[in-house]
Structures are given as structure tokens and as C-alpha cells.
Design an enzyme around this catalytic site. Structure first.
Site, PDB file in Angstrom:
ATOM      1  N   CYS A   1      -7.501 -27.998  -0.816  1.00 60.61           N
ATOM      2  CA  CYS A   1      -6.742 -26.979  -1.545  1.00 60.61           C
ATOM      3  C   CYS A   1      -7.647 -25.974  -2.253  1.00 60.61           C
ATOM      4  CB  CYS A   1      -5.799 -27.646  -2.549  1.00 60.61           C
ATOM      5  SG  CYS A   1      -6.574 -28.940  -3.546  1.00 60.61           S
TER       6      CYS A   1
ATOM      7  N   HIS B   1      -4.366 -24.642  -9.273  1.00 55.49           N
ATOM      8  CA  HIS B   1      -5.807 -24.763  -9.440  1.00 55.49           C
ATOM      9  C   HIS B   1      -6.395 -23.401  -9.799  1.00 55.49           C
ATOM     10  CE1 HIS B   1      -5.431 -28.725  -8.014  1.00 55.49           C
ATOM     11  NE2 HIS B   1      -6.040 -28.652  -6.848  1.00 55.49           N
TER      12      HIS B   1
END
Length: 357
Positions: free
Chosen positions: A132, A266
């Protein structure tokens, strides 16, 4: 896109698996049949797709007969065990684990960056979804790399607990609730530091298992296991995957990956050294035109990417675009994306869309 497809989702009951199902529906992927696969303990549980309740089946070697595309988010060991069976049955596997990413016969694909790589899927019948944190970084780096070529990247990540899974989400929720309860009953002098596994166990019998330390009100410079060189596996994923996706083994990459008490999204501080100077205005112009990227960069009005901005959307957000004052060929960026969507589920479905075309 042509005909409808038979699609299987392996690991359908997990956080990413459930998001894959949702994204397939949102993006109107042409599905004629869908199968939800998971471990034996989830068999019989029903998940919704396009208004229909569909029972979960056990993931085994015979789950893929007649399947065209198999989306895997069942963990690395299950991918190693079952992905070859799915490919042998005729399905193209899109795997979200780290199991196949560095296999030279398995393409590692971010559709905005290297869609041409899917041509190599025929070698093993498997396409790998990158990590990711790597995905959101290379989506932003690609147009800059094409303009000025990149020599070196130094990245620090601030990664949400959802990257660990549903258990970690619950753990952060429970820790925050316990802290609020304790503060209410014991007053302002009660320290968050006292929120330890032992203290929590006394209250609720909770087993701290998602992380080795308390995550609420804390930052853990530790994602995945440590390797012999002192970096974690998560950090080395960013090094090796970036090189593979950008097809440049000479890029120097150093990463520090940190888990932070954020639920979704994130964030990354990225320092880039180019072969030649690239101005802030030039970089901003390239990124404003880049596929899958949204520039949020108006610091005078306190506008820059936030994890809360990225939650539940598929764009990768970039801001704080500035000249590196220590290097005339350097830029600094702040990059944020939803790790469950673009960082996992959406990227996988976008790969499926490439296959469908």
C-alpha cells in the site's frame, strides 16, 4: 468492457476483501458470477453484492473452476498455497499479499504507472498488487521520474492501523475508550502511558496481539519484522517494489515505516533527488495532470493532504511540494492515500479492469 466475468474474492471477510467487493460494485465491474471465499470459520456467513446476500464458501484448491479473475487478500501463506491452483484452473489471480511481488515471472502493477506490465501475467497466471505504501508513492513519483529521472528517494511513512487489519482497528478503538473511561474516573492526572497491556487486561481481559506495544497516543517505528540489515520487511518492500515498478534497479531508496494511531489513510514524507533540477512549479504542473493524483497545496490557507481527506476515496493526494534547501536537485513532498482503497482493493480492481479490456 465486454462480457461479464466470473470473479472470486479470496479472503472476502477481511477488511480488504470486503472493500474489494464494495469497489467491484461501485465501479460497475462486469460480474456475471461472484464467489466469496474464506477460511472454514467464516463458511456460511453472508455478504452483500448488488443487493443479494451471498454465502461465504471455504477456500480450497477446488474453489476456482470456471473463475475468470480471482482477487486474493487472504494473506501470503494462503496465496502461496492456493493462487497456483486458481491459475491452473484458468483464472488470472490478482494477489494483494507480498507472496509473489518479487517473483521475476509475476508482474507488479500499478495501473497509473506500469499498465503494460500485465502482459507478463501469462507466465504464471498471477499479477501482484504492490504494498500500500509503495502504491501511493509511485503514483506520484512516476510523472516526475519521466521528466527528470530519480536518483534517490528517502521516505518516512506514517501508517494507519487498518493496514494491519480489523483486529488492529478494534485494538485502537478499545484503547481510546479505555483511556477516556480512566480519565473520566481518575481525573486529569491519569497518564496515557499507564494504558498498558496489563492495565487493559485487568479491565477487560484484552489480549494485546496486533502490536508489541500500545498504539493509542503512540508511534511505533516497527512495521513487519526486522531483517538482518536493521530495516523492517515493510521498509525493504518499499525499496524493492519501487525499483521493480519503475523498472529501474539503480534507484537508491531508504525507508522508515512508522505505525501511528490513525484508523485509515497512510501518510508519507518523501524526499526525492533527481538527475537534474526540477522546479516546484514544474513538478506541481506535472502532478496536476497526473492520473489518479490530486494536488492539495495551499499552505497559506492551511490546505495540505490529510489522512481524513483521503479516507474512502481512490485518489492519491499530494502537497507540501517544496524545494529541498539542502540539494538543488531535490524536492520534498507529502503524500496521503486511503490504504484500504487505493493501497489495496481499488488498485486490484483497476488491474482487473485492465484484464477485462
Amino acid at each position: 468492457m465486454g462480457k461479464g466475468f466470473s470473479v472470486a474474492v479470496a479472503g472476502a471477510t477481511g477488511a480488504v476483501g470486503q472493500m474489494m467487493i464494495r469497489v467491484l460494485e461501485e465501479r460497475n465491474f462486469p460480474v456475471d458470477e461472484i464467489r466469496f471465499l474464506a477460511s472454514e470459520r467464516s463458511v456460511g456467513k453472508k455478504l452483500r453484492f448488488r443487493g443479494e446476500e451471498i454465502p461465504v464458501q471455504k477456500l480450497d484448491h477446488n474453489s476456482f473452476n470456471g473463475v475468470d479473475i480471482a482477487l486474493f487478500s487472504a494473506g501470503g501463506s494462503r496465496s502461496l498455497e492456493f493462487a497456483p491452483s486458481a491459475a491452473k484452473a484458468g483464472a488470472t489471480v490478482i494477489d494483494n499479499s507480498s507472496a509473489w511481488r518479487m517473483d521475476p515471472d509475476v508482474p507488479l502493477v500499478v495501473p497509473e504507472v506500469n499498465p503494460h506490465a500485465i502482459k507478463d501475467a501469462s507466465k504464471k497466471g498471477i499479477i501482484a498488487n504492490p504494498n500500500c505504501s509503495t502504491i501511493q508513492m509511485v503514483v506520484v513519483l512516476k510523472p516526475l521520474y519521466d521528466r527528470a529521472r530519480i536518483n534517490r528517494i528517502v521516505v518516512s511513512t506514517y501508517q494507519a492501523v487498518s493496514g494491519t487489519g480489523l483486529k488492529a482497528i478494534r485494538e485502537l478503538e478499545d484503547e481510546i475508550i479505555l483511556w477516556a473511561d480512566r480519565r473520566k474516573s481518575e481525573g486529569d492526572n491519569w497518564s496515557p502511558k499507564a494504558l498498558s497491556g496489563v492495565a487493559y487486561g485487568e479491565v477487560k481481559g484484552y489480549d494485546y496481539s496486533a502490536y508489541p506495544h500500545q498504539i493509542a497516543f503512540n508511534c511505533l517505528p516497527h512495521i513487519d519484522v526486522f531483517t538482518e540489515n536493521g530495516y523492517t520487511k515493510e521498509e525493504m518492500k518499499m525499496v524493492n517494489e519501487t525499483r521493480k515498478i519503475l523498472e529501474d534497479p539503480d534507484i537508491r531508496v531508504s525507508a522508515t515505516c512508522v505505525r501511528v494511531p490513525v484508523f485509515y489513510g497512510h501518510s508519507e514524507a518523501v524526499n526525492i533527488e533527481f538527475e537534474r533540477q526540477i522546479s516546484v512549479d514544474e513538478a506541481r504542473g506535472l502532478l496536476e495532470k497526473a492520473l489518479g493524483v490530486k494536488v492539495i497545496d495551499d499552505v497559506q490557507n492551511n490546505l495540505y493532504p490529510l489522512a481524513l481527506d483521503a479516507e474512502d476515496q481512490d485518489l492519491t493526494l499530494v502537497g507540501r511540494i517544496r524545494q529541498d534547501i539542502s540539494n538543488e536537485n531535490g524536492l520534498d513532498l507529502w503524500i496521503v492515500a486511503d490504504n484500504i482503497r487505493k493501497g489495496a482493493a481499488t488498485n486490484a480492481v483497476q488491474i482487473a479492469e485492465l484484464l477485462a479490456k
